[in-house]
Design an enzyme around this catalytic site. Structure first.
Site, PDB file in Angstrom:
ATOM      1  N   CYS A 106       0.810  -1.227   0.000  1.00  0.00           N
ATOM      2  CA  CYS A 106       0.000   0.000   0.000  1.00  0.00           C
ATOM      3  C   CYS A 106       0.839   1.271   0.000  1.00  0.00           C
ATOM      4  CB  CYS A 106      -0.957  -0.004   1.182  1.00  0.00           C
ATOM      5  SG  CYS A 106      -2.134  -1.338   1.036  1.00  0.00           S
ATOM      6  N   HIS A 246      -3.629   7.071   1.946  1.00  0.00           N
ATOM      7  CA  HIS A 246      -3.930   5.735   1.419  1.00  0.00           C
ATOM      8  C   HIS A 246      -5.298   5.313   1.951  1.00  0.00           C
ATOM      9  CE1 HIS A 246      -3.844   1.620   0.346  1.00  0.00           C
ATOM     10  NE2 HIS A 246      -3.762   1.196   1.586  1.00  0.00           N
ATOM     11  N   ASN A 276     -10.010  -0.573  -1.127  1.00  0.00           N
ATOM     12  CA  ASN A 276      -8.551  -0.449  -1.060  1.00  0.00           C
ATOM     13  C   ASN A 276      -7.955  -1.007  -2.358  1.00  0.00           C
ATOM     14  OD1 ASN A 276      -5.828  -0.588  -0.564  1.00  0.00           O
ATOM     15  ND2 ASN A 276      -6.003  -1.655   1.403  1.00  0.00           N
TER      16      ASN A 276
HETATM   17  N1  ACO Z   1     -18.754  -8.960   8.064  1.00  0.00           N
HETATM   18  C1  ACO Z   1     -19.257  -9.156   9.306  1.00  0.00           C
HETATM   19  N2  ACO Z   1     -18.478  -9.458  10.358  1.00  0.00           N
HETATM   20  C2  ACO Z   1     -17.156  -9.551  10.163  1.00  0.00           C
HETATM   21  C3  ACO Z   1     -16.573  -9.355   8.894  1.00  0.00           C
HETATM   22  C4  ACO Z   1     -17.443  -9.050   7.822  1.00  0.00           C
HETATM   23  N3  ACO Z   1     -16.989  -8.838   6.578  1.00  0.00           N
HETATM   24  N4  ACO Z   1     -15.234  -9.508   9.005  1.00  0.00           N
HETATM   25  C5  ACO Z   1     -14.987  -9.781  10.280  1.00  0.00           C
HETATM   26  N5  ACO Z   1     -16.140  -9.821  10.984  1.00  0.00           N
HETATM   27  C6  ACO Z   1     -16.325 -10.079  12.420  1.00  0.00           C
HETATM   28  C7  ACO Z   1     -15.146 -10.800  13.022  1.00  0.00           C
HETATM   29  O1  ACO Z   1     -15.257 -12.196  12.845  1.00  0.00           O
HETATM   30  C8  ACO Z   1     -15.247 -10.390  14.460  1.00  0.00           C
HETATM   31  O2  ACO Z   1     -16.203 -11.178  15.101  1.00  0.00           O
HETATM   32  P1  ACO Z   1     -15.958 -11.668  16.622  1.00  0.00           P
HETATM   33  O3  ACO Z   1     -15.895 -10.407  17.439  1.00  0.00           O
HETATM   34  O4  ACO Z   1     -17.163 -12.506  16.885  1.00  0.00           O
HETATM   35  O5  ACO Z   1     -14.637 -12.395  16.618  1.00  0.00           O
HETATM   36  C9  ACO Z   1     -15.802  -8.977  14.400  1.00  0.00           C
HETATM   37  O6  ACO Z   1     -16.398  -8.851  13.099  1.00  0.00           O
HETATM   38  C10 ACO Z   1     -14.755  -7.909  14.567  1.00  0.00           C
HETATM   39  O7  ACO Z   1     -13.626  -8.236  13.751  1.00  0.00           O
HETATM   40  P2  ACO Z   1     -12.318  -7.383  13.709  1.00  0.00           P
HETATM   41  O8  ACO Z   1     -11.318  -8.054  12.819  1.00  0.00           O
HETATM   42  O9  ACO Z   1     -11.904  -7.039  15.098  1.00  0.00           O
HETATM   43  O10 ACO Z   1     -12.888  -6.073  12.996  1.00  0.00           O
HETATM   44  P3  ACO Z   1     -12.204  -4.700  12.828  1.00  0.00           P
HETATM   45  O11 ACO Z   1     -13.018  -3.666  13.470  1.00  0.00           O
HETATM   46  O12 ACO Z   1     -10.729  -4.763  13.193  1.00  0.00           O
HETATM   47  O13 ACO Z   1     -12.295  -4.483  11.254  1.00  0.00           O
HETATM   48  C11 ACO Z   1     -10.828  -4.632   9.320  1.00  0.00           C
HETATM   49  C12 ACO Z   1     -11.655  -5.409  10.356  1.00  0.00           C
HETATM   50  C13 ACO Z   1     -11.794  -3.782   8.539  1.00  0.00           C
HETATM   51  C14 ACO Z   1     -10.127  -5.609   8.415  1.00  0.00           C
HETATM   52  C15 ACO Z   1      -9.833  -3.737  10.070  1.00  0.00           C
HETATM   53  O14 ACO Z   1      -9.141  -4.525  11.013  1.00  0.00           O
HETATM   54  C16 ACO Z   1      -8.800  -3.084   9.192  1.00  0.00           C
HETATM   55  O15 ACO Z   1      -9.112  -2.190   8.437  1.00  0.00           O
HETATM   56  N6  ACO Z   1      -7.503  -3.457   9.326  1.00  0.00           N
HETATM   57  C17 ACO Z   1      -6.398  -2.739   8.686  1.00  0.00           C
HETATM   58  C18 ACO Z   1      -6.358  -2.886   7.195  1.00  0.00           C
HETATM   59  C19 ACO Z   1      -5.124  -2.224   6.655  1.00  0.00           C
HETATM   60  O16 ACO Z   1      -4.828  -1.062   6.921  1.00  0.00           O
HETATM   61  N7  ACO Z   1      -4.308  -2.959   5.920  1.00  0.00           N
HETATM   62  C20 ACO Z   1      -3.069  -2.416   5.440  1.00  0.00           C
HETATM   63  C21 ACO Z   1      -3.153  -2.083   4.031  1.00  0.00           C
HETATM   64  S1  ACO Z   1      -3.513  -3.522   3.010  1.00  0.00           S
HETATM   65  C22 ACO Z   1      -2.088  -3.887   2.126  1.00  0.00           C
HETATM   66  O17 ACO Z   1      -1.014  -3.418   2.395  1.00  0.00           O
HETATM   67  C23 ACO Z   1      -2.212  -4.923   1.012  1.00  0.00           C
END
Ligand code: ACO
Length: 321
Positions: A106, A246, A276
Site C-alpha cells: 500500500c 492511502h 482499497n
Molecule cells: N462482516 C461481518 N463481520 C465480520 C466481517 C465481515 N466482513 N469480518 C470480520 N467480521 C467479524 C469478526 O469475525 C469479528 O467477530 P468476533 O468479534 O465474533 O470475533 C468482528 O467482526 C470484529 O472483527 P475485527 O477483525 O476485530 O474487525 P475490525 O473492526 O478490526 O475491522 C478490518 C476489520 C476492517 C479488516 C480492520 O481490522 C482493518 O481495516 N484493518 C487494517 C487494514 C489495513 O490497513 N491494511 C493495510 C493495508 S492492506 C495492504 O497493504 C495490502
C-alpha cells in the site's frame, strides 16, 4: 495525471450474497460501499497501468517516446517477470524509456513517487511516469469475509517533470519494518513456497491479514509519519490544504486527520467508491480532486501497508490551471 477504473461494480449487497457479511458492518467498519473489479480474463495490471499512463501523457501533452523512465508500483504484476513496467513500456510505445516494478504494497505509490522524484532531481531524467496499479481481485479470497470486502482493482498514473519554481515535491520520509510475525502477506507463490497443489488448495496465493493487529499498526504508523513530515517543515493543520491518504479504512484516515489537526473538508476520501486498491489509492485521489487543487496548495500524502511499509510526501501543487 491519469487513471483507470474497471466498469464492473462489486457492491456490499453483492458481497452479502457471497459471504456472511452485511452492508452496515462493512460501511461502519471500513467506509466502503462498493469497489471495482477487472472482469476480463485477458486483462490485468499492465492493461490498467497503460490506460492510466496514456491519460496522464495526453493531459500533459507529452509523446510516449519522450518518457525517460517508468516505475510501476504493484503487488499484483501480470507476471513475476518480466516486470509490468516492461509490458507498459512496450504497449505505450515509450521506446526511449527504461522501467521497473516496485513492490511496497500500500506504500508502493509513495515509494515510487519518492524514487521518481530523486531521478528528476538528479538532473539525469526529465520525464518519469510513476504508476500505482493493482488487480487485488486476483489475490483476494472471496470466501474470507475479513479480507474480501476490502479490496478493489484500479490504476493511477502521474508524470513527473522538473518544475520551473519552488513548487512540487518538497520532501518525503519512508519507513520499513520487516515484521517477521507477518500479519499481512501472501503466503505462497514466491521462491520460499512456490505454487503447489497444496498451496492452491489452502488458498495461500491470496492476501492473508490479521486485520486487528494491522489496524493498530496502520493507525499509529500513518498518523506518526504524517506528523513527522509536518514537524520537519514546521507545518500545522491550518497550513495543510489537503491530506491525501492511502485508502485502507476510513477509521484509519479519520484518526490520522485528527492527529494532524485537519477538518474533514481537507481530507480526500474515495474509499466508499473504490475500496482499497493498494498502490492505486493515492493517485486515484489526486485524480478525483484534480479540479479542486490550486497552485501552491500544501499537500501531505501518506500511506501504511504490508511489509510493513509506510511513508509520507510533502508537496506544493505546481499545476497552474
Ligand atoms: N462482516 C461481518 N463481520 C465480520 C466481517 C465481515 N466482513 N469480518 C470480520 N467480521 C467479524 C469478526 O469475525 C469479528 O467477530 P468476533 O468479534 O465474533 O470475533 C468482528 O467482526 C470484529 O472483527 P475485527 O477483525 O476485530 O474487525 P475490525 O473492526 O478490526 O475491522 C478490518 C476489520 C476492517 C479488516 C480492520 O481490522 C482493518 O481495516 N484493518 C487494517 C487494514 C489495513 O490497513 N491494511 C493495510 C493495508 S492492506 C495492504 O497493504 C495490502
Amino acid at each position: 495525471m491519469g487513471h483507470y477504473i474497471p466498469d464492473h461494480v462489486l457492491s456490499n449487497a453483492d458481497l452479502e450474497k457471497m459471504v456472511d457479511t452485511n452492508d452496515e458492518w462493512i460501511r461502519t467498519r471500513t467506509g466502503i460501499r462498493e469497489r471495482r473489479i477487472l472482469k476480463d480474463p485477458d486483462k490485468a495490471t499492465a492493461f490498467m497501468a497503460v490506460e492510466a499512463a496514456r491519460e496522464a501523457l495526453q493531459s500533459a501533452n507529452i509523446e510516449a517516446a519522450d518518457v525517460d523512465a517508468i516505475i510501476v508500483a504493484t503487488v499484483t504484476p501480470d507476471y513475476l517477470f518480466p516486470a509490468t513496467a516492461a509490458l507498459v513500456q512496450k504497449r505505450l510505445g515509450a521506446e526511449n524509456a527504461f522501467g521497473f516494478d516496485l513492490s511496497a504494497a500500500c506504500s508502493g505509490f509513495l515509494y515510487a513517487l519518492s524514487t521518481g522524484t530523486m531521478m528528476v532531481e538528479s538532473g539525469r531524467y526529465e520525464k518519469v511516469l510513476v504508476i500505482g496499479a493493482d488487480t487485488m481481485s486476483s489475490i483476494t479470497d472471496y470466501t474470507d469475509r475479513a479480507t474480501c470486502i476490502l479490496f478493489g482493482d484500479a490504476a493511477g498514473a502521474v508524470l513527473l517533470e522538473p518544475t520551473g519554481d519552488e513548487t512540487g515535491i518538497i520532501d518525503f520520509v519512508n519507513h520499513t519494518d520487516g515484521d517477521l510475525d507477518c500479519h499481512l502477506y501472501q503466503r505462497a507463490g514466491g521462491s520460499l513456497h512456490p505454487a503447489s497443489e497444496e498451496t492452491v488448495k489452502n488458498r495461500d496465493h491470496c492476501v492473508y491479514q490479521d486485520g486487528r493487529v494491522v489496524f493498530k499498526k496502520a493507525t499509529e504508523g500513518m498518523a506518526d509519519v504524517s506528523l513527522e513530515i509536518m514537524n520537519k517543515h514546521n507545518l500545522n493543520g491550518d497550513d495543510v490544504a489537503w491530506l491525501v491518504p492511502h485508502q485502507a479504512n476510513k477509521r484509519i484516515i479519520d484518526a490520522t486527520a485528527r492527529r494532524m489537526g485537519l477538518s474533514d473538508e481537507k481530507v480526500m476520501i474515495n474509499i466508499d467508491k473504490y475500496g482499497n486498491t493498494t498502490a492505486a489509492t493515492i493517485p486515484l485521489c489526486l485524480y478525483d480532486w484534480k479540479d479542486q487543487l490550486q497552485y501552491g496548495d500544501k499537500l501531505v500524502l501518506s500511506a501504511f501497508g504490508g511489509g510493513y511499509t509506510w511513508g509520507a510526501v510533502y508537496m506544493t501543487w505546481s499545476l497552474n490551471r
